[in-house]
Structures are given as structure tokens and as C-alpha cells.
Design an enzyme around this catalytic site. Structure first.
Site, PDB file in Angstrom:
ATOM      1  N   VAL A 207       1.294   4.966   6.186  1.00  0.00           N
ATOM      2  CA  VAL A 207      -0.111   5.226   6.458  1.00  0.00           C
ATOM      3  C   VAL A 207      -0.308   6.735   6.356  1.00  0.00           C
ATOM      4  O   VAL A 207       0.381   7.500   7.023  1.00  0.00           O
ATOM      5  CB  VAL A 207      -0.515   4.726   7.866  1.00  0.00           C
ATOM      6  CG1 VAL A 207      -2.018   4.871   8.078  1.00  0.00           C
ATOM      7  CG2 VAL A 207      -0.076   3.280   8.079  1.00  0.00           C
TER       8      VAL A 207
ATOM      9  N   THR B 254     -11.181   9.714   7.924  1.00  0.00           N
ATOM     10  CA  THR B 254     -11.821   8.903   8.963  1.00  0.00           C
ATOM     11  C   THR B 254     -10.804   8.515  10.030  1.00  0.00           C
ATOM     12  O   THR B 254      -9.610   8.774   9.908  1.00  0.00           O
ATOM     13  CB  THR B 254     -12.419   7.613   8.359  1.00  0.00           C
ATOM     14  OG1 THR B 254     -11.343   6.772   7.925  1.00  0.00           O
ATOM     15  CG2 THR B 254     -13.331   7.939   7.183  1.00  0.00           C
TER      16      THR B 254
ATOM     17  N   PHE C  33      10.897  -0.515  13.379  1.00  0.00           N
ATOM     18  CA  PHE C  33       9.683   0.185  12.946  1.00  0.00           C
ATOM     19  C   PHE C  33      10.042   1.232  11.900  1.00  0.00           C
ATOM     20  O   PHE C  33      10.671   2.250  12.217  1.00  0.00           O
ATOM     21  CB  PHE C  33       9.042   0.854  14.165  1.00  0.00           C
ATOM     22  CG  PHE C  33       7.722   1.513  13.907  1.00  0.00           C
ATOM     23  CD1 PHE C  33       6.553   0.782  13.987  1.00  0.00           C
ATOM     24  CD2 PHE C  33       7.649   2.865  13.615  1.00  0.00           C
ATOM     25  CE1 PHE C  33       5.320   1.393  13.779  1.00  0.00           C
ATOM     26  CE2 PHE C  33       6.428   3.482  13.406  1.00  0.00           C
ATOM     27  CZ  PHE C  33       5.262   2.747  13.491  1.00  0.00           C
TER      28      PHE C  33
ATOM     29  N   TRP D  70       0.861  -1.193   0.000  1.00  0.00           N
ATOM     30  CA  TRP D  70       0.000   0.000   0.000  1.00  0.00           C
ATOM     31  C   TRP D  70       0.891   1.235   0.000  1.00  0.00           C
ATOM     32  O   TRP D  70       1.877   1.281   0.717  1.00  0.00           O
ATOM     33  CB  TRP D  70      -0.891  -0.010   1.244  1.00  0.00           C
ATOM     34  CG  TRP D  70      -2.002   0.979   1.172  1.00  0.00           C
ATOM     35  CD1 TRP D  70      -2.041   2.202   1.779  1.00  0.00           C
ATOM     36  CD2 TRP D  70      -3.220   0.836   0.452  1.00  0.00           C
ATOM     37  NE1 TRP D  70      -3.210   2.834   1.487  1.00  0.00           N
ATOM     38  CE2 TRP D  70      -3.967   2.009   0.655  1.00  0.00           C
ATOM     39  CE3 TRP D  70      -3.753  -0.162  -0.363  1.00  0.00           C
ATOM     40  CZ2 TRP D  70      -5.219   2.221   0.090  1.00  0.00           C
ATOM     41  CZ3 TRP D  70      -5.001   0.033  -0.916  1.00  0.00           C
ATOM     42  CH2 TRP D  70      -5.722   1.214  -0.695  1.00  0.00           C
TER      43      TRP D  70
ATOM     44  N   ARG E 279       9.984  12.018   2.921  1.00  0.00           N
ATOM     45  CA  ARG E 279      10.691  11.222   3.931  1.00  0.00           C
ATOM     46  C   ARG E 279      11.120   9.844   3.427  1.00  0.00           C
ATOM     47  O   ARG E 279      11.696   9.064   4.161  1.00  0.00           O
ATOM     48  CB  ARG E 279       9.792  11.072   5.163  1.00  0.00           C
ATOM     49  CG  ARG E 279       9.473  12.422   5.795  1.00  0.00           C
ATOM     50  CD  ARG E 279       8.432  12.317   6.889  1.00  0.00           C
ATOM     51  NE  ARG E 279       9.002  11.637   8.037  1.00  0.00           N
ATOM     52  CZ  ARG E 279       8.302  10.852   8.840  1.00  0.00           C
ATOM     53  NH1 ARG E 279       7.025  10.619   8.632  1.00  0.00           N
ATOM     54  NH2 ARG E 279       8.875  10.269   9.870  1.00  0.00           N
TER      55      ARG E 279
ATOM     56  N   HIS F 205      -9.771   5.621  10.578  1.00  0.00           N
ATOM     57  CA  HIS F 205      -9.017   4.452  10.124  1.00  0.00           C
ATOM     58  C   HIS F 205      -7.517   4.662  10.323  1.00  0.00           C
ATOM     59  O   HIS F 205      -6.810   3.759  10.778  1.00  0.00           O
ATOM     60  CB  HIS F 205      -9.333   4.185   8.642  1.00  0.00           C
ATOM     61  CG  HIS F 205      -8.630   3.004   8.073  1.00  0.00           C
ATOM     62  ND1 HIS F 205      -8.999   1.712   8.375  1.00  0.00           N
ATOM     63  CD2 HIS F 205      -7.592   2.922   7.217  1.00  0.00           C
ATOM     64  CE1 HIS F 205      -8.200   0.879   7.736  1.00  0.00           C
ATOM     65  NE2 HIS F 205      -7.336   1.586   7.028  1.00  0.00           N
TER      66      HIS F 205
ATOM     67  N   SER G 235      -0.016  -1.937   5.670  1.00  0.00           N
ATOM     68  CA  SER G 235       0.781  -1.758   6.882  1.00  0.00           C
ATOM     69  C   SER G 235       0.285  -2.613   8.040  1.00  0.00           C
ATOM     70  O   SER G 235       1.088  -3.107   8.840  1.00  0.00           O
ATOM     71  CB  SER G 235       0.806  -0.282   7.295  1.00  0.00           C
ATOM     72  OG  SER G 235       1.574   0.458   6.376  1.00  0.00           O
ATOM     73  N   PHE G 236      -1.026  -2.826   8.149  1.00  0.00           N
ATOM     74  CA  PHE G 236      -1.535  -3.647   9.243  1.00  0.00           C
ATOM     75  C   PHE G 236      -1.017  -5.075   9.145  1.00  0.00           C
ATOM     76  O   PHE G 236      -0.780  -5.733  10.160  1.00  0.00           O
ATOM     77  CB  PHE G 236      -3.071  -3.618   9.260  1.00  0.00           C
ATOM     78  CG  PHE G 236      -3.646  -3.913  10.602  1.00  0.00           C
ATOM     79  CD1 PHE G 236      -3.700  -2.939  11.586  1.00  0.00           C
ATOM     80  CD2 PHE G 236      -4.127  -5.177  10.907  1.00  0.00           C
ATOM     81  CE1 PHE G 236      -4.216  -3.208  12.841  1.00  0.00           C
ATOM     82  CE2 PHE G 236      -4.651  -5.462  12.162  1.00  0.00           C
ATOM     83  CZ  PHE G 236      -4.700  -4.469  13.129  1.00  0.00           C
ATOM     84  N   GLU G 237      -0.801  -5.539   7.932  1.00  0.00           N
ATOM     85  CA  GLU G 237      -0.308  -6.905   7.711  1.00  0.00           C
ATOM     86  C   GLU G 237       1.190  -7.052   7.986  1.00  0.00           C
ATOM     87  O   GLU G 237       1.717  -8.169   7.995  1.00  0.00           O
ATOM     88  CB  GLU G 237      -0.633  -7.352   6.288  1.00  0.00           C
ATOM     89  CG  GLU G 237      -2.114  -7.549   6.018  1.00  0.00           C
ATOM     90  CD  GLU G 237      -2.908  -6.257   5.831  1.00  0.00           C
ATOM     91  OE1 GLU G 237      -4.121  -6.273   6.097  1.00  0.00           O
ATOM     92  OE2 GLU G 237      -2.318  -5.227   5.438  1.00  0.00           O
TER      93      GLU G 237
END
Length: 150
Positions: free
Chosen positions: A76, A81, A108, A16, A122, A83, A50-52
């Protein structure tokens, strides 16, 4: 910065916002090589978002017991929202948990920016490359792990 010649690294990359994450990956990859790392000692896996990253990093830790450090790369970007908040918090806590539960450090490298331009700046743009910084942290943590496991 320690020499990375004898270390093996895993890099898990979110697909993503890939225009951002590919820049971060390239920064990390190049930094490892610049510090003496060997291309064949770098394993890359892709995950959808990113959640994965949490699951991908956990499975990489389990599958490659010879790894010295894992880098989680994601992006992200704030939307309209909540989210954004849930994903950022979940990923942060998940990667923290991996560091507590495993002997292989997870670095991280997840950008959490307000807009796409900040992320691009960045990930190889005017503010440098956070992937490079993550690789340096991974090398230092790999050395710490080695020294602590004498």
C-alpha cells in the site's frame, strides 16, 4: 532457522502494485526453498488488492487445514487521500484477527510506504527483501505451532 522440509505454506499475494508484490513473493518463495522447503508444499493464491488479503488468508486457512503458516503479501503506497490510512489499518487489524481466531499463523508482509521507490527498495532492492523476512517468520511460527501442539 528450523528446517522447512516438513511444513506446508500458503502465500496470498495482492495483485495491486504487482511489481512490488511479485518481488516480495519471490523473496518468500526462495527463502522457504533455501530453508529446506519443498516447492509442492507451497500454495499460492492471488487477490486483487491488499484489503482482500484478509478474506484470501481466511479462506486459505479454512481450505487447507494441513497448512502450517500463511504469508499475506501486499503493498500500500501513500497517496493524496486518507484511503491509505483506512486500508493499512483494516489490513493490519484483519490479519491480527485471523491470528487470534485460527490455529494457523498468518504472517504480515504488507509494505506501507510513502512512495513507490521505498516499496521497490524493500522488495528486493537496496534494503533487502521483506518477503524473505516474512518467510523466515513463517518457518519459525510453523515450528512454534508444531511444538505447542505436541
Amino acid at each position: 532457522i528450523p528446517n522447512a522440509k516438513n511444513f506446508r505454506f500458503g502465500i496470498v499475494v495482492s495483485e495491486w502494485n504487482d511489481d512490488v508484490t511479485e518481488g516480495l513473493f519471490q523473496g518468500a518463495f526462495d527463502a522457504i526453498l533455501d530453508c529446506g522447503g519443498i516447492k509442492d508444499n507451497i500454495v499460492r493464491w492471488n487477490v486483487p488488492g491488499s484489503f482482500e488479503l484478509i478474506y484470501g488468508c481466511k479462506k486459505m486457512q479454512q481450505s487447507y487445514d494441513m497448512l502450517d503458516a500463511v504469508i499475506a503479501i501486499g503493498s500500500v503506497i501513500q497517496g493524496e487521500t486518507k484511503h491509505f490510512d483506512f486500508v493499512c489499518d483494516g489490513v493490519t487489524q484483519g490479519i491480527k484477527d485471523l491470528n487470534v481466531q485460527s490455529d494457523i499463523p498468518v504472517i504480515f508482509c504488507v509494505l506501507t510506504d510513502n512512495n513507490k521507490q521505498q516499496s521497490l527498495d524493500r522488495s528486493g532492492g537496496k534494503h533487502g527483501n521483506k518477503g524473505t523476512e516474512a518467510a523466515i517468520a513463517a518457518i519459525k511460527m510453523a515450528q512454534l505451532r508444531k511444538d505447542a501442539n505436541f
